[in-house]
Scaffold this motif. Sequence first.
Motif, PDB file in Angstrom:
ATOM      1  N   LYS A  80      34.268  54.808  41.829  1.00  0.00           N
ATOM      2  CA  LYS A  80      35.123  55.012  42.991  1.00  0.00           C
ATOM      3  C   LYS A  80      36.052  53.821  43.187  1.00  0.00           C
ATOM      4  O   LYS A  80      37.253  53.982  43.445  1.00  0.00           O
ATOM      5  CB  LYS A  80      34.269  55.219  44.248  1.00  0.00           C
ATOM      6  N   LEU A  81      35.514  52.626  43.060  1.00  0.00           N
ATOM      7  CA  LEU A  81      36.313  51.417  43.258  1.00  0.00           C
ATOM      8  C   LEU A  81      37.491  51.374  42.277  1.00  0.00           C
ATOM      9  O   LEU A  81      38.596  50.957  42.630  1.00  0.00           O
ATOM     10  CB  LEU A  81      35.424  50.185  43.077  1.00  0.00           C
ATOM     11  N   ASN A  82      37.242  51.841  41.048  1.00  0.00           N
ATOM     12  CA  ASN A  82      38.279  51.834  40.014  1.00  0.00           C
ATOM     13  C   ASN A  82      39.070  53.129  39.966  1.00  0.00           C
ATOM     14  O   ASN A  82      39.904  53.317  39.069  1.00  0.00           O
ATOM     15  CB  ASN A  82      37.643  51.561  38.647  1.00  0.00           C
ATOM     16  N   GLU A  83      38.814  54.024  40.934  1.00  0.00           N
ATOM     17  CA  GLU A  83      39.543  55.293  41.061  1.00  0.00           C
ATOM     18  C   GLU A  83      39.541  56.095  39.764  1.00  0.00           C
ATOM     19  O   GLU A  83      40.576  56.603  39.309  1.00  0.00           O
ATOM     20  CB  GLU A  83      40.978  55.042  41.531  1.00  0.00           C
ATOM     21  N   GLN A  84      38.361  56.233  39.167  1.00  0.00           N
ATOM     22  CA  GLN A  84      38.222  57.073  37.982  1.00  0.00           C
ATOM     23  C   GLN A  84      38.501  58.533  38.345  1.00  0.00           C
ATOM     24  O   GLN A  84      38.106  59.003  39.412  1.00  0.00           O
ATOM     25  CB  GLN A  84      36.811  56.943  37.404  1.00  0.00           C
ATOM     26  N   ASN A  85      39.165  59.258  37.450  1.00  0.00           N
ATOM     27  CA  ASN A  85      39.492  60.657  37.727  1.00  0.00           C
ATOM     28  C   ASN A  85      38.252  61.525  37.839  1.00  0.00           C
ATOM     29  O   ASN A  85      38.218  62.485  38.612  1.00  0.00           O
ATOM     30  CB  ASN A  85      40.419  61.217  36.641  1.00  0.00           C
ATOM     31  N   LEU A  86      37.237  61.196  37.054  1.00  0.00           N
ATOM     32  CA  LEU A  86      35.982  61.934  37.100  1.00  0.00           C
ATOM     33  C   LEU A  86      34.906  61.004  37.660  1.00  0.00           C
ATOM     34  O   LEU A  86      34.577  59.988  37.045  1.00  0.00           O
ATOM     35  CB  LEU A  86      35.594  62.420  35.698  1.00  0.00           C
ATOM     36  N   ARG A  87      34.385  61.337  38.814  1.00  0.00           N
ATOM     37  CA  ARG A  87      33.350  60.512  39.430  1.00  0.00           C
ATOM     38  C   ARG A  87      32.499  61.374  40.355  1.00  0.00           C
ATOM     39  O   ARG A  87      32.827  62.521  40.622  1.00  0.00           O
ATOM     40  CB  ARG A  87      33.962  59.344  40.211  1.00  0.00           C
ATOM     41  N   ARG A  88      31.388  60.790  40.821  1.00  0.00           N
ATOM     42  CA  ARG A  88      30.482  61.585  41.652  1.00  0.00           C
ATOM     43  C   ARG A  88      29.784  60.726  42.683  1.00  0.00           C
ATOM     44  O   ARG A  88      29.749  59.503  42.593  1.00  0.00           O
ATOM     45  CB  ARG A  88      29.450  62.305  40.782  1.00  0.00           C
ATOM     46  N   LYS A  89      29.200  61.413  43.663  1.00  0.00           N
ATOM     47  CA  LYS A  89      28.327  60.786  44.650  1.00  0.00           C
ATOM     48  C   LYS A  89      27.112  61.682  44.822  1.00  0.00           C
ATOM     49  O   LYS A  89      27.219  62.913  44.841  1.00  0.00           O
ATOM     50  CB  LYS A  89      29.024  60.620  46.002  1.00  0.00           C
ATOM     51  N   VAL A  90      25.951  61.052  44.972  1.00  0.00           N
ATOM     52  CA  VAL A  90      24.696  61.776  45.199  1.00  0.00           C
ATOM     53  C   VAL A  90      24.145  61.322  46.539  1.00  0.00           C
ATOM     54  O   VAL A  90      24.010  60.118  46.786  1.00  0.00           O
ATOM     55  CB  VAL A  90      23.668  61.481  44.081  1.00  0.00           C
ATOM     56  N   ARG A  91      23.815  62.271  47.410  1.00  0.00           N
ATOM     57  CA  ARG A  91      23.348  61.875  48.739  1.00  0.00           C
ATOM     58  C   ARG A  91      22.423  62.924  49.346  1.00  0.00           C
ATOM     59  O   ARG A  91      22.442  64.102  48.972  1.00  0.00           O
ATOM     60  CB  ARG A  91      24.535  61.634  49.674  1.00  0.00           C
ATOM     61  N   LEU A  92      21.630  62.461  50.300  1.00  0.00           N
ATOM     62  CA  LEU A  92      20.869  63.321  51.210  1.00  0.00           C
ATOM     63  C   LEU A  92      21.531  63.220  52.568  1.00  0.00           C
ATOM     64  O   LEU A  92      21.836  62.122  53.032  1.00  0.00           O
ATOM     65  CB  LEU A  92      19.411  62.862  51.312  1.00  0.00           C
ATOM     66  N   ARG A  93      21.734  64.366  53.243  1.00  0.00           N
ATOM     67  CA  ARG A  93      22.444  64.352  54.528  1.00  0.00           C
ATOM     68  C   ARG A  93      21.651  65.080  55.600  1.00  0.00           C
ATOM     69  O   ARG A  93      21.085  66.154  55.362  1.00  0.00           O
ATOM     70  CB  ARG A  93      23.824  64.989  54.386  1.00  0.00           C
ATOM     71  N   ILE A  94      21.599  64.458  56.784  1.00  0.00           N
ATOM     72  CA  ILE A  94      21.024  65.097  57.970  1.00  0.00           C
ATOM     73  C   ILE A  94      21.998  64.908  59.126  1.00  0.00           C
ATOM     74  O   ILE A  94      22.973  64.153  59.018  1.00  0.00           O
ATOM     75  CB  ILE A  94      19.639  64.533  58.333  1.00  0.00           C
ATOM     76  N   TYR A  95      21.695  65.578  60.242  1.00  0.00           N
ATOM     77  CA  TYR A  95      22.567  65.475  61.412  1.00  0.00           C
ATOM     78  C   TYR A  95      21.832  64.928  62.636  1.00  0.00           C
ATOM     79  O   TYR A  95      22.456  64.653  63.651  1.00  0.00           O
ATOM     80  CB  TYR A  95      23.173  66.849  61.725  1.00  0.00           C
ATOM     81  N   HIS A  96      20.525  64.768  62.511  1.00  0.00           N
ATOM     82  CA  HIS A  96      19.724  64.178  63.594  1.00  0.00           C
ATOM     83  C   HIS A  96      18.396  63.718  62.999  1.00  0.00           C
ATOM     84  O   HIS A  96      17.840  64.396  62.116  1.00  0.00           O
ATOM     85  CB  HIS A  96      19.486  65.201  64.706  1.00  0.00           C
ATOM     86  N   PRO A  97      17.858  62.589  63.459  1.00  0.00           N
ATOM     87  CA  PRO A  97      16.576  62.117  62.917  1.00  0.00           C
ATOM     88  C   PRO A  97      15.432  63.117  63.055  1.00  0.00           C
ATOM     89  O   PRO A  97      14.459  63.050  62.298  1.00  0.00           O
ATOM     90  CB  PRO A  97      16.299  60.849  63.739  1.00  0.00           C
ATOM     91  N   ASP A  98      15.544  64.043  64.009  1.00  0.00           N
ATOM     92  CA  ASP A  98      14.486  65.041  64.206  1.00  0.00           C
ATOM     93  C   ASP A  98      14.638  66.259  63.296  1.00  0.00           C
ATOM     94  O   ASP A  98      13.822  67.186  63.363  1.00  0.00           O
ATOM     95  CB  ASP A  98      14.459  65.513  65.664  1.00  0.00           C
TER      96      ASP A  98
END
Length: 232
Positions: free
Chosen positions: A59-77
Amino acid sequence: MSTVLRIEEKYAMAASEAVCFANRFAQIMEKDDHTRKDGVYRVRSLYFDTPDDKDFYDKLNEQNLRRKVRLRIYHPDDTTAKLELKQKENIYQKKRSLLISKQEAIAMINGDYSVLLNYHEPFAAEMFAIMVGECYRPKTVIEYQRKAFIAKENHIRVTFDDRIQASESNFDLFSSTLPLHPVLSQSKTILEMKYTHFIPGYLSDILSQIDRRTFSASKYCLGRQISHPNTL
């Protein structure tokens, strides 16, 4: 599993300016389903990366092909979490997600990715291979406040994100007392326009009044400032 393919444009603006534009979008667009009575909602994501931080540097080097892996929630409960893979392919962002249980999310935070083998979706097997094969590990938790609007045409979303905070030392995604520190000035708001192919004229008229200089730093990169100082 869900899949979204879209173009994403990102801009930084003064918080006071963001309030004015958000009010204008609110008059012609619908509120996001997650929106609370006060007009906003919380987003919290745990990002994973390789031991040598490949996704961060791509991402920092603005590669054309890149990815992010994440877990997402909207509230701790929350009792579930979204496992998401975002892949940048030139101008398009492809996002695939899989809803998993809180217990499975906690197992993944602790390095046990075998819980993905409980699912029959090919995406789950793909994520297992990526995360095990490339030794992905938790890197940072990012939390922010979001105001979001949607338009039925072209699957358009407009989001305003502020109060962006992070932790690189505590990965307890479901904690109600997670220690977080600001990574962007509270006087700044990040606006994102997410669309497929084109933006209708009635939205373009509003966007034309915004300073269109794009904001390249991702929230993930903002959250890595302690371990990677002087990189943004």
